[in-house]
Design a protein around this motif. Structure first.
Motif, PDB file in Angstrom:
ATOM      1  N   PHE A 129       0.822  -1.213   0.000  1.00 36.50           N
ATOM      2  CA  PHE A 129       0.000   0.000   0.000  1.00 36.50           C
ATOM      3  C   PHE A 129       0.860   1.270   0.000  1.00 36.50           C
ATOM      4  CE2 PHE A 129      -3.049  -3.154   1.370  1.00 36.50           C
ATOM      5  CZ  PHE A 129      -4.259  -2.705   0.842  1.00 36.50           C
ATOM      6  N   ILE A 182      -0.784   4.462  -1.808  1.00 41.24           N
ATOM      7  CA  ILE A 182      -2.212   4.737  -1.626  1.00 41.24           C
ATOM      8  C   ILE A 182      -2.418   6.080  -0.922  1.00 41.24           C
ATOM      9  CG2 ILE A 182      -2.495   3.630   0.656  1.00 41.24           C
ATOM     10  CD1 ILE A 182      -4.867   2.746  -2.103  1.00 41.24           C
ATOM     11  N   HIS A 188      -8.746   6.596   0.348  1.00 43.65           N
ATOM     12  CA  HIS A 188      -9.011   5.151   0.323  1.00 43.65           C
ATOM     13  C   HIS A 188      -9.920   4.717   1.484  1.00 43.65           C
ATOM     14  CE1 HIS A 188      -8.448   0.993  -0.684  1.00 43.65           C
ATOM     15  NE2 HIS A 188      -7.880   0.712   0.462  1.00 43.65           N
ATOM     16  N   MET A 203     -13.411   2.368   1.501  1.00 44.92           N
ATOM     17  CA  MET A 203     -13.519   1.066   2.152  1.00 44.92           C
ATOM     18  C   MET A 203     -14.702   1.028   3.131  1.00 44.92           C
ATOM     19  SD  MET A 203     -11.365  -0.498   0.512  1.00 44.92           S
ATOM     20  CE  MET A 203     -11.715  -2.062   1.274  1.00 44.92           C
ATOM     21  N   PHE A 239     -17.735   0.631   0.965  1.00 41.19           N
ATOM     22  CA  PHE A 239     -17.824  -0.750   0.485  1.00 41.19           C
ATOM     23  C   PHE A 239     -18.448  -1.648   1.568  1.00 41.19           C
ATOM     24  CE2 PHE A 239     -15.659  -4.939   0.533  1.00 41.19           C
ATOM     25  CZ  PHE A 239     -16.180  -5.474  -0.642  1.00 41.19           C
ATOM     26  N   TYR A 285     -21.655   2.091  -2.441  1.00 41.95           N
ATOM     27  CA  TYR A 285     -20.473   1.659  -3.190  1.00 41.95           C
ATOM     28  C   TYR A 285     -20.916   0.993  -4.491  1.00 41.95           C
ATOM     29  CZ  TYR A 285     -16.154  -0.742  -4.450  1.00 41.95           C
ATOM     30  OH  TYR A 285     -15.041  -1.178  -5.119  1.00 41.95           O
ATOM     31  N   ARG A 289     -18.451   0.494  -7.221  1.00 42.44           N
ATOM     32  CA  ARG A 289     -17.306   0.217  -8.087  1.00 42.44           C
ATOM     33  C   ARG A 289     -17.021  -1.275  -8.130  1.00 42.44           C
ATOM     34  NH1 ARG A 289     -14.076   5.612  -6.339  1.00 42.44           N
ATOM     35  NH2 ARG A 289     -12.534   4.191  -5.475  1.00 42.44           N
ATOM     36  N   ALA A 305     -10.089  -3.208  -9.210  1.00 38.39           N
ATOM     37  CA  ALA A 305      -9.185  -2.398  -8.378  1.00 38.39           C
ATOM     38  C   ALA A 305      -7.922  -3.196  -8.037  1.00 38.39           C
ATOM     39  CB  ALA A 305      -9.899  -1.962  -7.097  1.00 38.39           C
ATOM     40  N   HIS A 306      -8.074  -4.509  -7.859  1.00 42.91           N
ATOM     41  CA  HIS A 306      -6.907  -5.340  -7.548  1.00 42.91           C
ATOM     42  C   HIS A 306      -6.178  -5.777  -8.814  1.00 42.91           C
ATOM     43  CE1 HIS A 306      -9.414  -5.514  -3.942  1.00 42.91           C
ATOM     44  NE2 HIS A 306      -8.263  -5.478  -3.316  1.00 42.91           N
ATOM     45  N   LYS A 319      -5.655  -4.230 -11.447  1.00 38.47           N
ATOM     46  CA  LYS A 319      -4.776  -3.246 -12.074  1.00 38.47           C
ATOM     47  C   LYS A 319      -3.391  -3.190 -11.430  1.00 38.47           C
ATOM     48  CE  LYS A 319      -6.059   1.182  -9.981  1.00 38.47           C
ATOM     49  NZ  LYS A 319      -7.281   1.846  -9.584  1.00 38.47           N
ATOM     50  N   TRP A 320      -3.213  -3.879 -10.305  1.00 37.58           N
ATOM     51  CA  TRP A 320      -1.904  -3.873  -9.649  1.00 37.58           C
ATOM     52  C   TRP A 320      -1.152  -5.194  -9.795  1.00 37.58           C
ATOM     53  CZ3 TRP A 320       0.202   0.510  -8.617  1.00 37.58           C
ATOM     54  CH2 TRP A 320      -0.630   1.616  -8.410  1.00 37.58           C
ATOM     55  N   LYS A 356      -1.223 -14.293   0.338  1.00 37.84           N
ATOM     56  CA  LYS A 356      -1.360 -12.897   0.770  1.00 37.84           C
ATOM     57  C   LYS A 356      -2.790 -12.607   1.198  1.00 37.84           C
ATOM     58  CE  LYS A 356       2.224 -10.148  -1.252  1.00 37.84           C
ATOM     59  NZ  LYS A 356       2.564 -10.864  -2.502  1.00 37.84           N
ATOM     60  N   PHE A 357      -3.748 -13.158   0.438  1.00 37.77           N
ATOM     61  CA  PHE A 357      -5.147 -12.933   0.808  1.00 37.77           C
ATOM     62  C   PHE A 357      -5.470 -13.604   2.142  1.00 37.77           C
ATOM     63  CE2 PHE A 357      -5.604 -11.395  -3.494  1.00 37.77           C
ATOM     64  CZ  PHE A 357      -6.554 -10.401  -3.346  1.00 37.77           C
ATOM     65  N   MET A 375     -14.793 -13.019   0.019  1.00 38.02           N
ATOM     66  CA  MET A 375     -14.064 -12.141  -0.921  1.00 38.02           C
ATOM     67  C   MET A 375     -12.590 -12.546  -1.013  1.00 38.02           C
ATOM     68  SD  MET A 375     -15.884  -9.545  -2.263  1.00 38.02           S
ATOM     69  CE  MET A 375     -14.693  -8.274  -2.620  1.00 38.02           C
ATOM     70  N   ALA A 376     -12.011 -12.905   0.133  1.00 45.61           N
ATOM     71  CA  ALA A 376     -10.578 -13.254   0.139  1.00 45.61           C
ATOM     72  C   ALA A 376     -10.334 -14.582  -0.578  1.00 45.61           C
ATOM     73  CB  ALA A 376     -10.049 -13.312   1.573  1.00 45.61           C
ATOM     74  N   LEU A 378     -11.416 -13.378  -4.720  1.00 47.80           N
ATOM     75  CA  LEU A 378     -10.547 -12.446  -5.464  1.00 47.80           C
ATOM     76  C   LEU A 378      -9.311 -13.116  -6.091  1.00 47.80           C
ATOM     77  CD1 LEU A 378     -10.750  -9.149  -3.326  1.00 47.80           C
ATOM     78  CD2 LEU A 378     -11.445  -9.411  -5.710  1.00 47.80           C
TER      79      LEU A 378
END
Ligand code: HEM
Length: 134
Positions: free
Chosen positions: A38, A44, A49, A53, A56, A67, A69, A74-75, A77-78, A88-89, A119-120, A123
């Protein structure tokens, strides 16, 4: 998952969601795995941000955050700069769950843990699917 503790309140709305999110991202910032992503890679802008969150989480918990988006994008793009893998999640999720457990207890605290776990899991799978397509 059930972690009832009579001394702790449940998550009832905006105030408690904000407390979870702010406490969690304070911890993320000093976390040795997540902090540098981050702060050093994404750089960030925390003041913009954090409200996103909170929006969301209010949206998926109480339907009142507005929310609209796309968290997957969002993830995505990185992903060339950051390895967004299951490990990591999982680490993100452990930190998120321990933050919730320290602060709150009850059905909505359990719901927030369940939604974050979904979500974890989703994603990194979706990220992998997208990468296999390209
Ligand atoms: C390895 C774990 C994770 C990392 C490293 C990570 C990293 C990030 C980063 C860097 C952003 C900002 C993207 C940008 O503004 O350009 C972001 C946004 C976001 N993340 Fe994560 N994230 C992780 C896990 C999660 C999980 C599990 C959730 C949901 C439970 C989540 C929900 C979101 C949402 C909603 C946004 C805002 C998207 C928007 O701007 O509309 N993240 N994340």
């Amino acid at each position: 998952m059930q972690n009832q503790d009579d001394n702790k309140k449940d998550i009832l709305g905006e105030e408690e969601v904000t407390q979870v999110i702010h406490t969690f991202y304070e911890r993320v910032q000093v976390d040795e795995k997540l902090g540098p992503i981050f702060n050093d890679v994404v750089k960030i802008d925390w003041p913009s941000h954090l409200p996103v969150m909170v929006q969301f989480w209010r949206t998926i918990m109480f339907g009142d955050g507005g929310y609209q988006r796309n968290p997957l994008m969002a993830h995505m793009k990185w992903t060339s700069e950051v390895r967004m893998d299951e490990q990591k999640f999982q680490h993100w999720l452990d930190l998120f769950h321990s933050t919730i457990d320290e602060l709150f207890s009850g059905p909505n605290a359990d719901l927030m843990k369940m939604r974050s776990a979904n979500m974890a899991t989703m994603l990194p799978r979706r990220i992998k699917e997208f990468q296999n397509l390209s």
